[in-house]
Structure formats: C-alpha cells, structure tokens
Design an enzyme around this catalytic site. Sequence first.
Site, PDB file in Angstrom:
ATOM      1  N   HIS A   1      15.228  35.675  16.756  1.00  9.30           N
ATOM      2  CA  HIS A   1      13.786  35.520  16.581  1.00  9.30           C
ATOM      3  C   HIS A   1      13.286  34.311  17.365  1.00  9.30           C
ATOM      4  O   HIS A   1      14.017  33.362  17.594  1.00  9.30           O
ATOM      5  CB  HIS A   1      13.387  35.404  15.109  1.00  9.30           C
TER       6      HIS A   1
ATOM      7  N   HIS B   1      10.269  31.538  17.182  1.00  7.64           N
ATOM      8  CA  HIS B   1       9.174  30.934  16.435  1.00  7.64           C
ATOM      9  C   HIS B   1       8.047  30.665  17.427  1.00  7.64           C
ATOM     10  O   HIS B   1       8.282  30.103  18.501  1.00  7.64           O
ATOM     11  CB  HIS B   1       9.603  29.585  15.841  1.00  7.64           C
TER      12      HIS B   1
END
Length: 142
Positions: A100, A102
């Site tokens: 992922h 951010h």
Amino acid sequence: MSDQCLFCGIVAGSIPSVKVAEDDTTYAFMDINPASDGHLLVVPKRHSKDLLEIPGDDLTAVTLAAQRLAKVAVEELGSDGVNLLNCCGAAAWQSVFHFHLHVIPRYADKARDRLTLPWKPEVAGDMDTIAALGARLSAGQG
C-alpha cells in the site's frame, strides 16, 4: 486475495472502509489512524505482500492512482504538500502485509497535520560510507 489479509477484506467489501476511489486494479480508502487530515491508502486489488513482491503493472497502477489523489488533496483539501509513503517490512514500519501507498496531505497548520520527521534530514552522513554503500547498490543491480 488472501483470506487472512485486512486489506483484501476491505477490497472485497467484507470489512468496511471509507472508499475514496476505485478502478479495475486499485482501491483507495481513508486511513483510520490518520497522520493528517485527508490521509488515505491506495492498494492493488490483487494481493502482494510488499514492494519486493508487487508486479510492475500493479505498482504502476497504484502509483498513478496515488498521484491523482495527491492532486485532489491539494485542490480539494487545500493541503500545502503531499507525502507518499510505503513501508516494506516490519523493520520499516509495515504493519499490514498487503502492498500500500500512504497518500498523506501535509499542512503548515499543525492542527491538521500530526506527522513529524523521525530523523534530521539536515544532518550530513559520512561521505566515505555513502560512497561505499552507493557502489554496492550500483554493483548489485546485475
């Protein structure tokens, strides 16, 4: 998808999230432990543990989605800047093992921005060590 993965559950809709954007390859949602106002995560829909495992096409899609959302954060939320952050491995603060990015809007107004640097970027390193490590990285590319 992994049955044990929090973010796979979010992508599948079995775990609730505040969805921001979605396309064929990526899913973006608000971080529930935000470092700043508007902090969100962009994940590939296909499970990959981390930066070292994600296929290039998924990495490209996530990065382009993060760029789009960073622009929206500046335009819609009035952020003064944006950090993109990826943590790869537990020692690098990765806590959910599904790749992922951010997207962290940054603000001069610290009431909207709780993220602080954990190191002092203005403190110079040892140039001999920097050169030696750079040479190792350069040589290790194949």
